[in-house]
Motif scaffolding. Sequence first.
Motif, mmCIF file in Angstrom:
data_model
loop_
_atom_site.group_PDB
_atom_site.id
_atom_site.type_symbol
_atom_site.label_atom_id
_atom_site.label_comp_id
_atom_site.label_asym_id
_atom_site.label_seq_id
_atom_site.Cartn_x
_atom_site.Cartn_y
_atom_site.Cartn_z
ATOM 1 N N ASN A 83 -8.751 7.204 10.724
ATOM 2 C CA ASN A 83 -7.365 7.642 10.844
ATOM 3 C C ASN A 83 -6.534 6.079 10.556
ATOM 4 O OD1 ASN A 83 -6.665 10.201 11.424
ATOM 5 N ND2 ASN A 83 -7.917 10.026 13.102
ATOM 6 N N PRO A 84 -5.410 6.201 9.925
ATOM 7 C CA PRO A 84 -4.455 7.315 9.381
ATOM 8 C C PRO A 84 -4.982 7.538 7.842
ATOM 9 C CG PRO A 84 -3.120 5.477 9.459
ATOM 10 C CD PRO A 84 -4.452 4.921 9.842
ATOM 11 N N SER A 85 -5.620 6.568 7.157
ATOM 12 C CA SER A 85 -5.651 6.726 5.830
ATOM 13 C C SER A 85 -7.102 6.050 5.197
ATOM 14 C CB SER A 85 -4.654 6.026 5.063
ATOM 15 O OG SER A 85 -4.413 4.484 5.110
ATOM 16 N N GLY A 86 -8.060 6.134 5.999
ATOM 17 C CA GLY A 86 -9.436 5.944 5.455
ATOM 18 C C GLY A 86 -9.583 4.638 5.283
ATOM 19 N N ASN A 87 -9.075 3.435 6.061
ATOM 20 C CA ASN A 87 -9.136 2.093 5.701
ATOM 21 C C ASN A 87 -8.973 1.716 4.442
ATOM 22 O OD1 ASN A 87 -9.734 1.157 8.352
ATOM 23 N ND2 ASN A 87 -11.815 1.791 8.217
ATOM 24 N N SER A 88 -7.870 2.551 3.743
ATOM 25 C CA SER A 88 -7.849 2.191 2.091
ATOM 26 C C SER A 88 -6.577 1.155 2.221
ATOM 27 C CB SER A 88 -7.402 3.577 1.535
ATOM 28 O OG SER A 88 -6.396 4.181 2.322
ATOM 29 N N GLY A 89 -6.117 0.620 3.066
ATOM 30 C CA GLY A 89 -5.467 -0.689 2.635
ATOM 31 C C GLY A 89 -3.809 -0.296 2.310
ATOM 32 N N ALA A 90 -3.245 -1.326 1.747
ATOM 33 C CA ALA A 90 -1.917 -1.099 1.253
ATOM 34 C C ALA A 90 -1.596 -0.097 0.388
ATOM 35 C CB ALA A 90 -1.498 -2.493 0.801
ATOM 36 N N ARG A 91 -0.434 0.204 0.275
ATOM 37 C CA ARG A 91 0.047 1.390 -0.464
ATOM 38 C C ARG A 91 0.519 0.532 -1.924
ATOM 39 N NH1 ARG A 91 3.756 5.104 3.595
ATOM 40 N NH2 ARG A 91 2.089 4.975 5.200
ATOM 41 N N ILE A 92 -0.362 0.550 -2.821
ATOM 42 C CA ILE A 92 0.112 0.018 -4.213
ATOM 43 C C ILE A 92 0.821 0.799 -5.148
ATOM 44 C CG2 ILE A 92 -1.841 -1.684 -3.763
ATOM 45 C CD1 ILE A 92 -3.241 0.108 -5.981
ATOM 46 N N ALA A 93 1.030 2.188 -5.253
ATOM 47 C CA ALA A 93 1.649 2.663 -6.075
ATOM 48 C C ALA A 93 2.293 4.091 -5.310
ATOM 49 C CB ALA A 93 0.791 2.972 -7.435
ATOM 50 N N CYS A 94 3.519 4.531 -6.052
ATOM 51 C CA CYS A 94 4.114 5.812 -5.432
ATOM 52 C C CYS A 94 4.779 6.534 -6.328
ATOM 53 C CB CYS A 94 4.970 4.972 -4.229
ATOM 54 S SG CYS A 94 5.639 6.384 -3.325
ATOM 55 N N ALA A 95 4.701 8.101 -6.037
ATOM 56 C CA ALA A 95 5.460 8.873 -6.858
ATOM 57 C C ALA A 95 6.119 9.920 -6.189
ATOM 58 C CB ALA A 95 4.268 9.711 -7.836
ATOM 59 N N PRO A 96 7.467 9.861 -6.045
ATOM 60 C CA PRO A 96 8.190 10.721 -5.134
ATOM 61 C C PRO A 96 8.416 12.027 -5.791
ATOM 62 C CG PRO A 96 9.502 9.274 -6.281
ATOM 63 C CD PRO A 96 8.429 8.821 -6.741
ATOM 64 N N GLY B 22 -9.581 12.566 6.963
ATOM 65 C CA GLY B 22 -10.936 12.415 6.083
ATOM 66 C C GLY B 22 -11.592 13.603 6.069
ATOM 67 N N PHE B 23 -12.158 13.685 4.730
ATOM 68 C CA PHE B 23 -13.195 14.826 4.499
ATOM 69 C C PHE B 23 -14.511 14.774 5.300
ATOM 70 C CE2 PHE B 23 -11.013 14.147 0.414
ATOM 71 C CZ PHE B 23 -10.287 15.244 0.498
ATOM 72 N N ASN B 24 -14.783 13.798 5.922
ATOM 73 C CA ASN B 24 -15.955 13.737 6.663
ATOM 74 C C ASN B 24 -15.644 13.566 8.135
ATOM 75 O OD1 ASN B 24 -17.621 13.437 4.399
ATOM 76 N ND2 ASN B 24 -17.502 11.264 4.238
ATOM 77 N N ASN B 25 -14.490 13.814 8.769
ATOM 78 C CA ASN B 25 -14.031 13.841 9.830
ATOM 79 C C ASN B 25 -14.074 15.039 10.579
ATOM 80 O OD1 ASN B 25 -12.562 13.573 12.427
ATOM 81 N ND2 ASN B 25 -10.991 11.859 11.522
ATOM 82 N N PRO B 26 -15.019 15.475 11.464
ATOM 83 C CA PRO B 26 -14.999 16.934 12.099
ATOM 84 C C PRO B 26 -13.655 17.433 12.708
ATOM 85 C CG PRO B 26 -16.157 15.195 13.448
ATOM 86 C CD PRO B 26 -15.666 14.244 12.381
ATOM 87 N N MET B 27 -12.756 16.318 12.903
ATOM 88 C CA MET B 27 -11.396 17.040 13.391
ATOM 89 C C MET B 27 -10.547 17.130 12.217
ATOM 90 S SD MET B 27 -11.906 17.637 16.532
ATOM 91 C CE MET B 27 -10.466 17.579 17.057
#
Length: 196
Positions: free
Chosen positions: A175-188, A113-118
């Motif tokens: 962590n680990p993905s900002g409470n953004s939920g399920a992965r709905i699209a992917c590009a390898p 996260g951009f707002n995470n001090p770590m």
Amino acid sequence: MNRLLFFLMLASITLCGCGGGPAPVPSKKHGESRALEASAYREHAGLINQNGKNIGYIEVKESDDEGSDIHISADHLPPGASLGFHIYEKGVCQTPDFESAGGPFNPLNKEHGFNNPMGHHAGDLPNLEVGADGKVDVIMNAPQTSLKEGSRLSLLDRDGSAFIIHEHTDDYLTNPSGNSGARIACAPLKKSARRE
């Protein structure tokens, strides 16, 4: 009569030529610049949803300033949504959950996260702001990434990387993905996906 016809034709030709040159042709400049812009993106990955349907693409190039520039063009996304968007460590997109992409791209061992001090992960990207028509077409920068072979920041290492869109907004902190939920699209993104 013939003389009158001749003068009329001559007047007509003169009037047509008064513009000072040939008739204007619509400029191709915009089309050419778009083609040049597109050709600058050498890395290309198709974007699929949870059903395996192609919904767009992602292009990546080395930035002129820092890191990598990422162009995402997609449709069939939730209209008007703000969606988490991240880079993951493996270029594998197995439906329906895309867990095959592994964890966040995080070669510098930071927090999320951009707002995470770590934080933040090298693969953290701004939320995607989807239009009312379910489409998004934006360019963003990922300063802590590279396309250079051998770099620890490279998105094109042995197993590649993946771009993931999530179902909710990234809170830029958790962590680990900002409470953004399920992965709905992917590009390898892999070396084999390179466009020369």
